[in-house]
Design an enzyme around this catalytic site. Structure first.
Site, PDB file in Angstrom:
ATOM      1  N   SER A 126      40.941  30.697  39.928  1.00  0.00           N
ATOM      2  CA  SER A 126      42.257  30.167  40.315  1.00  0.00           C
ATOM      3  C   SER A 126      42.427  28.657  40.288  1.00  0.00           C
ATOM      4  O   SER A 126      43.547  28.180  40.460  1.00  0.00           O
ATOM      5  CB  SER A 126      42.628  30.662  41.701  1.00  0.00           C
ATOM      6  OG  SER A 126      43.135  31.961  41.600  1.00  0.00           O
ATOM      7  N   SER A 184      45.633  31.571  40.831  1.00  0.00           N
ATOM      8  CA  SER A 184      46.643  31.517  41.856  1.00  0.00           C
ATOM      9  C   SER A 184      47.115  30.099  42.210  1.00  0.00           C
ATOM     10  O   SER A 184      48.176  29.960  42.817  1.00  0.00           O
ATOM     11  CB  SER A 184      46.108  32.166  43.139  1.00  0.00           C
ATOM     12  OG  SER A 184      45.012  31.438  43.648  1.00  0.00           O
ATOM     13  N   LYS A 243      47.495  22.837  48.179  1.00  0.00           N
ATOM     14  CA  LYS A 243      47.794  24.255  48.010  1.00  0.00           C
ATOM     15  C   LYS A 243      48.154  24.861  49.368  1.00  0.00           C
ATOM     16  O   LYS A 243      47.513  24.529  50.383  1.00  0.00           O
ATOM     17  CB  LYS A 243      46.574  24.964  47.406  1.00  0.00           C
ATOM     18  CG  LYS A 243      46.802  26.435  47.068  1.00  0.00           C
ATOM     19  CD  LYS A 243      45.584  27.053  46.367  1.00  0.00           C
ATOM     20  CE  LYS A 243      45.822  28.498  45.968  1.00  0.00           C
ATOM     21  NZ  LYS A 243      44.674  29.117  45.270  1.00  0.00           N
TER      22      LYS A 243
END
Ligand code: GLN
Length: 487
Positions: A178, A154, A79
């Protein structure tokens, strides 16, 4: 013949060990897939092809020298919230579009030490604020099951990349859901560890008392392998706990006879889509057939979790994001008149609407005169929520329910309605407020869209959660499904 990307991460690890293919072949295979398919998905912000091939060569050399572990040579997507030395680390924001990290986050160091190969950095909501990936400065990632729909957020880029098998595994971070929400919407497995299990050092901070990093991959077995490398004490994060790391892989095969599963009545109430509920009930039946017992429980303060979260998270983010001032790093406006103009325009241009909304709310909640009414009150509610869980875990071993109230929604559907967007994390947020571990596990589909089963455990029960998820995956094949367009 089965192509390399159709294997689980664990199966690829066994294939590397058996010499069926090399790390370089494996890295090249996934890099080719990214090149061929990511235009449709936008799941990566940066692809580090050269670096990946060099790391894969080093992994092959390490294996030849007899020094390989289970992740040596396994390609992973990280990420874009983790600092990665020499590589742009954007956090999904224009503010950091030009930021090349000078050091590696602890999670990245740990994966490097295990010999894993980074393929690139995945798309995400700006500073991890969002539930759909639509707040990313780089445009939204798409859901591989239907590219008109959101992958969740997210960590939406990580979820989309793994679901489309552009990477066999990825990292996510979870402040209010998330990891679990995008895992659910994309049909993969995701785990948010206990707060303090994984070091936050070098992970760009959103709400420091809630943020935790965790693995995202097709199966629970894959997540066990990843968590094994991620977890552990790190003195550079003062909230990282000196708690021994369990043998997550070794615990997978334990039986679950007699497991007591709590079903909070508040999670099976209004707002839950009927078809999603039906899938969850089917998964629960599988657990019953394996000897588990279902027990109705109550988490009476559940309705307070979203309101408390949307005070605590913005308050902490308003403080954390004050470091982006256009001076030390990140975006700086052109030709500022004076210092104040530089702060105002750099931040005004660098941050998107959702981030600004949070900074405003958070600054207000922390201001003199409102601190007691909002921030302190929210912290008190947080205690009530965590007490609810403590009482529940006196009765049951794990808690289950849906991860999200509906399957993936359409791009744009909630983008202009923050409150409705905030409610897509309604079942996941309380877990962060209490600091507990939680997982989402694929549990079927509704009209071709994945549904996630949410499994929550007591503090430090990651091994048990992975074991419980693995037992479902021995009986069902939802975690092996790959969207038709990406097979
Ligand atoms: N969707 C939630 C938010 O926008 C949670 C985000 C997260 O877990 N990073 O705050």
């Amino acid at each position: 013949m089965t192509a390399l990307h159709q294997y689980s991460l664990a199966a690829l690890s066994r294939g590397l060990a058996a010499g069926d293919f090399s790390s370089v072949e494996l890295a090249q295979h996934f890099l080719d897939r990214i090149a061929a398919h990511d235009k449709r998905l936008n799941s990566f912000i940066t692809v580090t092809a050269e670096q990946a091939l060099a790391a894969a060569e080093a992994a092959d050399a390490r294996r030849a020298a007899g020094d390989a572990g289970p992740l040596t040579g396994i390609p992973l997507a990280q990420k874009d919230i983790f600092n990665t030395r020499g590589v742009r680390t954007s956090c999904g924001s224009r503010m950091l579009d030009n930021y090349i990290a000078p050091y590696d986050a602890c999670v990245i160091e740990n994966f490097d030490a295990s010999g894993a190969v980074m393929l690139g950095k995945t798309n995400m909501d700006e500073f991890a604020m969002g539930s759909s990936n639509e707040t990313s400065w780089y445009g939204p990632a798409k859901n591989p099951w239907d590219v008109e729909r959101v992958p969740g957020g997210s960590s939406g880029g990580s979820a989309a990349a793994v679901a489309a098998r552009l990477a066999p595994g990825a990292t996510g971070t979870d402040t209010g859901g998330s990891i679990r929400q995008p895992a659910a919407l994309c049909g993969i497995t995701g785990l948010k560890p206990t707060y303090g299990r994984v070091s936050r050092w070098g992970m760009i901070a959103f709400a420091s008392s809630l943020d935790q990093a965790g693995p995202m991959a097709p199966s629970a077995e894959d997540c066990a392998l990843l968590l094994q490398a991620m977890a552990g004490f790190d003195e550079r994060d003062s909230t990282c706990m000196e708690q021994p790391v369990d043998d997550y892989v070794g615990a997978l095969e334990q039986g679950i006879e007699g497991l007591r599963i709590g079903l909070p009545k508040e999670y099976f109430a209004e707002g839950l889509d009927d078809a999603v509920e039906a899938r969850i009930r089917e998964a629960l039946k599988v657990y019953e057939s394996l000897g588990a017992e279902l027990v109705e429980i109550s988490l009476p303060n559940s309705h307070l979790s979203a309101p408390a979260y949307y005070v605590v998270a913005p308050a902490e983010c308003s403080s954390n994001l004050s470091r982006f001032d256009g001076v030390r790093f990140g975006h700086r406006c052109e030709n500022p008149k004076d210092l104040e103009d530089m702060y105002c325009r750099s931040r005004g241009e660098g941050f998107g609407d959702e981030v600004k909304r949070r900074i405003l709310v958070g600054t207000y909640a922390l201001s003199a005169g409102y601190y007691d009414a909002y921030y302190l009150k929210a912290q008190q509610i947080r205690r009530l929520i965590s007490n609810d869980f403590t009482e529940a875990f006196a009765e049951v071993d794990v808690i289950m329910g849906p991860t999200t109230p509906t399957p993936a929604f359409r791009l744009g559907e909630k983008a202009d309605d923050p409150i409705s967007m905030y409610l897509s994390d309604i079942y996941t947020i309380a877990v962060n407020l209490a600091g507990l571990p939680g997982m989402s596990v694929p549990a079927g589909q509704v009209d071709g869209l994945p549904v996630g089963l949410h499994i929550v455990g007591n503090y430090w029960s990651e091994a048990r959660l992975l074991n419980v998820a693995h037992c479902l995956q021995m009986e069902t094949d939802w975690h092996q499904q790959i969207p038709e367009a990406f097979k």
